[in-house]
Design a protein around this motif. Structure first.
Motif, PDB file in Angstrom:
ATOM      1  N   TRP A  13     114.213  17.179 -13.871  1.00 23.52           N
ATOM      2  CA  TRP A  13     112.950  17.437 -13.192  1.00 23.52           C
ATOM      3  C   TRP A  13     112.017  16.210 -13.205  1.00 23.52           C
ATOM      4  CZ3 TRP A  13     113.894  21.308 -17.257  1.00 23.52           C
ATOM      5  CH2 TRP A  13     114.694  22.377 -16.796  1.00 23.52           C
ATOM      6  N   GLY A  14     112.618  15.075 -12.970  1.00 24.04           N
ATOM      7  CA  GLY A  14     111.835  13.843 -12.900  1.00 24.04           C
ATOM      8  C   GLY A  14     111.377  13.315 -14.241  1.00 24.04           C
ATOM      9  N   GLY A  15     112.056  13.701 -15.315  1.00 24.14           N
ATOM     10  CA  GLY A  15     111.671  13.258 -16.647  1.00 24.14           C
ATOM     11  C   GLY A  15     112.093  11.832 -16.942  1.00 24.14           C
ATOM     12  N   PRO A  16     111.550  11.246 -17.992  1.00 28.03           N
ATOM     13  CA  PRO A  16     111.841   9.836 -18.303  1.00 28.03           C
ATOM     14  C   PRO A  16     113.193   9.620 -18.963  1.00 28.03           C
ATOM     15  CG  PRO A  16     110.344  10.740 -19.934  1.00 28.03           C
ATOM     16  CD  PRO A  16     110.566  11.817 -18.921  1.00 28.03           C
ATOM     17  N   GLY A  17     113.822  10.650 -19.530  1.00 28.11           N
ATOM     18  CA  GLY A  17     115.048  10.464 -20.296  1.00 28.11           C
ATOM     19  C   GLY A  17     114.746   9.847 -21.653  1.00 28.11           C
ATOM     20  N   LEU A  18     115.796   9.587 -22.408  1.00 27.69           N
ATOM     21  CA  LEU A  18     115.606   9.038 -23.751  1.00 27.69           C
ATOM     22  C   LEU A  18     115.076   7.610 -23.712  1.00 27.69           C
ATOM     23  CD1 LEU A  18     118.672  10.396 -25.760  1.00 27.69           C
ATOM     24  CD2 LEU A  18     116.251  10.933 -26.114  1.00 27.69           C
ATOM     25  N   ASP A  19     115.597   6.809 -22.791  1.00 33.47           N
ATOM     26  CA  ASP A  19     115.133   5.421 -22.730  1.00 33.47           C
ATOM     27  C   ASP A  19     113.670   5.351 -22.316  1.00 33.47           C
ATOM     28  OD1 ASP A  19     117.641   4.574 -23.476  1.00 33.47           O
ATOM     29  OD2 ASP A  19     118.338   4.312 -21.410  1.00 33.47           O
ATOM     30  N   GLY A  20     113.317   6.100 -21.307  1.00 28.89           N
ATOM     31  CA  GLY A  20     111.926   6.098 -20.865  1.00 28.89           C
ATOM     32  C   GLY A  20     110.997   6.666 -21.932  1.00 28.89           C
ATOM     33  N   PHE A  21     111.431   7.668 -22.629  1.00 28.13           N
ATOM     34  CA  PHE A  21     110.601   8.243 -23.687  1.00 28.13           C
ATOM     35  C   PHE A  21     110.430   7.259 -24.839  1.00 28.13           C
ATOM     36  CE2 PHE A  21     110.248  11.580 -27.233  1.00 28.13           C
ATOM     37  CZ  PHE A  21     108.876  11.681 -27.088  1.00 28.13           C
ATOM     38  N   GLU A  22     111.497   6.476 -25.117  1.00 26.92           N
ATOM     39  CA  GLU A  22     111.388   5.475 -26.180  1.00 26.92           C
ATOM     40  C   GLU A  22     110.383   4.399 -25.804  1.00 26.92           C
ATOM     41  OE1 GLU A  22     114.202   2.217 -28.567  1.00 26.92           O
ATOM     42  OE2 GLU A  22     115.066   3.583 -27.059  1.00 26.92           O
ATOM     43  N   MET A  23     110.405   3.957 -24.562  1.00 28.00           N
ATOM     44  CA  MET A  23     109.448   2.938 -24.127  1.00 28.00           C
ATOM     45  C   MET A  23     108.017   3.492 -24.165  1.00 28.00           C
ATOM     46  SD  MET A  23     111.132   0.249 -23.727  1.00 28.00           S
ATOM     47  CE  MET A  23     109.756  -0.700 -23.072  1.00 28.00           C
ATOM     48  N   PHE A  24     107.865   4.742 -23.834  1.00 32.37           N
ATOM     49  CA  PHE A  24     106.536   5.357 -23.907  1.00 32.37           C
ATOM     50  C   PHE A  24     106.010   5.326 -25.336  1.00 32.37           C
ATOM     51  CE2 PHE A  24     104.054   9.197 -24.816  1.00 32.37           C
ATOM     52  CZ  PHE A  24     102.994   9.045 -23.944  1.00 32.37           C
ATOM     53  N   LEU A  25     106.855   5.630 -26.317  1.00 39.07           N
ATOM     54  CA  LEU A  25     106.431   5.630 -27.721  1.00 39.07           C
ATOM     55  C   LEU A  25     106.093   4.210 -28.193  1.00 39.07           C
ATOM     56  CD1 LEU A  25     108.966   8.185 -29.273  1.00 39.07           C
ATOM     57  CD2 LEU A  25     106.568   8.566 -28.679  1.00 39.07           C
ATOM     58  N   VAL A  26     106.840   3.228 -27.716  1.00 40.39           N
ATOM     59  CA  VAL A  26     106.537   1.839 -28.091  1.00 40.39           C
ATOM     60  C   VAL A  26     105.172   1.428 -27.557  1.00 40.39           C
ATOM     61  CG1 VAL A  26     107.229  -0.569 -27.762  1.00 40.39           C
ATOM     62  CG2 VAL A  26     108.954   1.168 -28.298  1.00 40.39           C
ATOM     63  N   ASP A  27     104.898   1.774 -26.293  1.00 39.08           N
ATOM     64  CA  ASP A  27     103.606   1.434 -25.706  1.00 39.08           C
ATOM     65  C   ASP A  27     102.460   2.162 -26.406  1.00 39.08           C
ATOM     66  OD1 ASP A  27     104.956  -0.155 -23.920  1.00 39.08           O
ATOM     67  OD2 ASP A  27     104.996   1.378 -22.334  1.00 39.08           O
ATOM     68  N   ALA A  28     102.752   3.362 -26.952  1.00 43.72           N
ATOM     69  CA  ALA A  28     101.711   4.110 -27.656  1.00 43.72           C
ATOM     70  C   ALA A  28     101.465   3.590 -29.059  1.00 43.72           C
ATOM     71  CB  ALA A  28     102.084   5.588 -27.712  1.00 43.72           C
ATOM     72  N   GLY A  29     102.291   2.634 -29.532  1.00 44.83           N
ATOM     73  CA  GLY A  29     102.067   2.019 -30.830  1.00 44.83           C
ATOM     74  C   GLY A  29     102.868   2.642 -31.962  1.00 44.83           C
ATOM     75  N   PHE A  30     103.903   3.411 -31.665  1.00 49.14           N
ATOM     76  CA  PHE A  30     104.710   4.024 -32.721  1.00 49.14           C
ATOM     77  C   PHE A  30     105.764   3.062 -33.232  1.00 49.14           C
ATOM     78  CE2 PHE A  30     103.079   7.964 -30.906  1.00 49.14           C
ATOM     79  CZ  PHE A  30     102.874   8.734 -32.041  1.00 49.14           C
ATOM     80  N   GLN A  31     105.995   3.108 -34.536  1.00 45.05           N
ATOM     81  CA  GLN A  31     107.132   2.431 -35.144  1.00 45.05           C
ATOM     82  C   GLN A  31     108.350   3.373 -35.133  1.00 45.05           C
ATOM     83  OE1 GLN A  31     105.998   1.073 -39.068  1.00 45.05           O
ATOM     84  NE2 GLN A  31     103.992   0.359 -38.368  1.00 45.05           N
ATOM     85  N   GLN A  32     109.536   2.778 -35.260  1.00 42.40           N
ATOM     86  CA  GLN A  32     110.777   3.572 -35.235  1.00 42.40           C
ATOM     87  C   GLN A  32     110.825   4.455 -33.975  1.00 42.40           C
ATOM     88  OE1 GLN A  32     113.037   2.927 -37.556  1.00 42.40           O
ATOM     89  NE2 GLN A  32     111.612   1.659 -38.754  1.00 42.40           N
ATOM     90  N   ALA A  33     110.548   3.809 -32.851  1.00 38.08           N
ATOM     91  CA  ALA A  33     110.422   4.564 -31.599  1.00 38.08           C
ATOM     92  C   ALA A  33     111.740   5.220 -31.199  1.00 38.08           C
ATOM     93  CB  ALA A  33     109.921   3.640 -30.486  1.00 38.08           C
ATOM     94  N   ARG A  34     112.877   4.545 -31.454  1.00 35.87           N
ATOM     95  CA  ARG A  34     114.169   5.125 -31.052  1.00 35.87           C
ATOM     96  C   ARG A  34     114.443   6.440 -31.802  1.00 35.87           C
ATOM     97  NH1 ARG A  34     117.167   4.971 -26.550  1.00 35.87           N
ATOM     98  NH2 ARG A  34     119.353   5.431 -26.980  1.00 35.87           N
ATOM     99  N   ILE A  35     114.233   6.406 -33.098  1.00 39.17           N
ATOM    100  CA  ILE A  35     114.454   7.622 -33.891  1.00 39.17           C
ATOM    101  C   ILE A  35     113.484   8.729 -33.474  1.00 39.17           C
ATOM    102  CG2 ILE A  35     114.422   8.588 -36.218  1.00 39.17           C
ATOM    103  CD1 ILE A  35     115.236   5.869 -37.286  1.00 39.17           C
ATOM    104  N   LEU A  36     112.228   8.346 -33.245  1.00 38.47           N
ATOM    105  CA  LEU A  36     111.245   9.338 -32.830  1.00 38.47           C
ATOM    106  C   LEU A  36     111.575   9.912 -31.460  1.00 38.47           C
ATOM    107  CD1 LEU A  36     107.852   7.798 -34.012  1.00 38.47           C
ATOM    108  CD2 LEU A  36     109.126   9.698 -35.007  1.00 38.47           C
ATOM    109  N   ALA A  37     112.167   9.115 -30.577  1.00 34.42           N
ATOM    110  CA  ALA A  37     112.522   9.621 -29.248  1.00 34.42           C
ATOM    111  C   ALA A  37     113.580  10.719 -29.353  1.00 34.42           C
ATOM    112  CB  ALA A  37     113.024   8.469 -28.377  1.00 34.42           C
ATOM    113  N   TYR A  38     114.607  10.469 -30.145  1.00 40.31           N
ATOM    114  CA  TYR A  38     115.636  11.498 -30.347  1.00 40.31           C
ATOM    115  C   TYR A  38     115.050  12.732 -31.046  1.00 40.31           C
ATOM    116  CZ  TYR A  38     119.680   8.737 -28.876  1.00 40.31           C
ATOM    117  OH  TYR A  38     120.603   8.019 -28.133  1.00 40.31           O
ATOM    118  N   ALA A  39     114.312  12.495 -32.120  1.00 40.13           N
ATOM    119  CA  ALA A  39     113.767  13.610 -32.886  1.00 40.13           C
ATOM    120  C   ALA A  39     112.796  14.444 -32.047  1.00 40.13           C
ATOM    121  CB  ALA A  39     113.063  13.091 -34.145  1.00 40.13           C
TER     122      ALA A  39
END
Length: 271
Positions: A132-158
């Motif tokens: 439904w037009g979602g960002p997927g895991l890669d897009g969600f990971e980039m969103f978390l990086v831009d928001a200033g989160f550390q360990q963005a890859r793990i947080l994206a999966y979790a």
């Protein structure tokens, strides 16, 4: 005493004896005990402690009530009374309580659970598979990086898996307090991201955290109210009458969301 018997004459002048019962001689009134055929009324039976033959005519019908009880009988009675007074009281189980009518409460909780669970499930599928037009895991990971989160890859999966699993558990009503507490931790971080994106306190969408605040309030209500009877765990007591366990789940959800933001981001969202 005079004799009242007198001859009677018929019309022929022949003397006849009286035939009326009232013309008979008056009976003599008994005046002695022998005339009555009874024992003297003044004779009081005596009760002795001797043999049966010495007790008079009432020996076989009367028990000796004048015998004094011995000290041993008093001791036995006293011991029985003390034992009865010190005996442990009988434990009476409480009467079963009748089920409290709940009206449409369970139906309302079902609607609330399904609505929030379906919304979180849809957002999780957007992040996990890009539906439904979602960002997927890669897009969600980039969103978390831009928001200033550390360990963005793990947080994206979790985060993506947590929204999918938590949404399904809310819909079916299984492990509801824990599922809602996990989703509440994710929503708290989404609120902080939205709030920190623009300076000052924001509220209305699309820039403000209006949707995130509403989702957080709905999740808190589900944790505190329980899943209701229309759920997989509806027969459990805490599902219809939540108590301390639901409050602890709420504390864990809030603490988890706050700690996640502080240790993996650290930005003050209100500045």
């Amino acid at each position: 005493m005079t004799d009242t018997t007198r001859p009677n004459s018929d019309p022929d002048g022949v003397a006849r004896s009286a035939t009326s019962p009232f013309d008979q001689p008056t009976e003599r009134i008994p005046t002695t005990d022998d005339d009555l055929g009874l024992l003297p009324t003044e004779q009081i039976p005596t009760y002795a402690t001797g043999s049966t033959s010495d007790r008079g005519p009432f020996a076989s019908d009367v028990t000796p009530t004048e015998e004094l009880r011995t000290a041993d009988s008093y001791d036995r009675e006293l011991a029985s009374a003390l034992a009865a007074s010190t005996a442990a009281p009988a434990v009476v189980p409480p009467a079963p309580q009748a089920a409290t009518p709940r009206g449409t409460l369970d139906l309302g909780l079902l609607v609330l659970r399904v609505a929030v669970g379906a919304l979180m499930l849809a957002h999780g599928l957007q992040k996990l598979f890009g539906l439904w037009g979602g960002p997927g895991l890669d897009g969600f990971e980039m969103f978390l990086v831009d928001a200033g989160f550390q360990q963005a890859r793990i947080l994206a999966y979790a985060g993506a898996v947590g929204e999918v699993v938590g949404g399904v558990l809310l819909i079916v009503g299984l492990l509801t307090p824990l599922a809602a507490a996990g989703l509440l931790a994710l929503v708290i971080n989404a609120w902080c991201v939205r709030q920190a994106a623009a300076p000052g306190l924001q509220w209305f969408a699309p820039d403000g955290p209006e949707l995130e605040a509403l989702l957080a309030a709905m999740l808190v209500a589900i944790i505190l109210a329980g899943p209701g009877r229309f759920s997989l765990e509806g027969r459990r007591k805490w599902a219809t009458r939540p108590h301390v366990g639901s409050f602890l789940a709420l504390v864990l959800g809030v603490a988890g969301g706050v700690c996640l933001w502080i240790f993996l981001n650290g930005v003050n969202p209100l500045v």
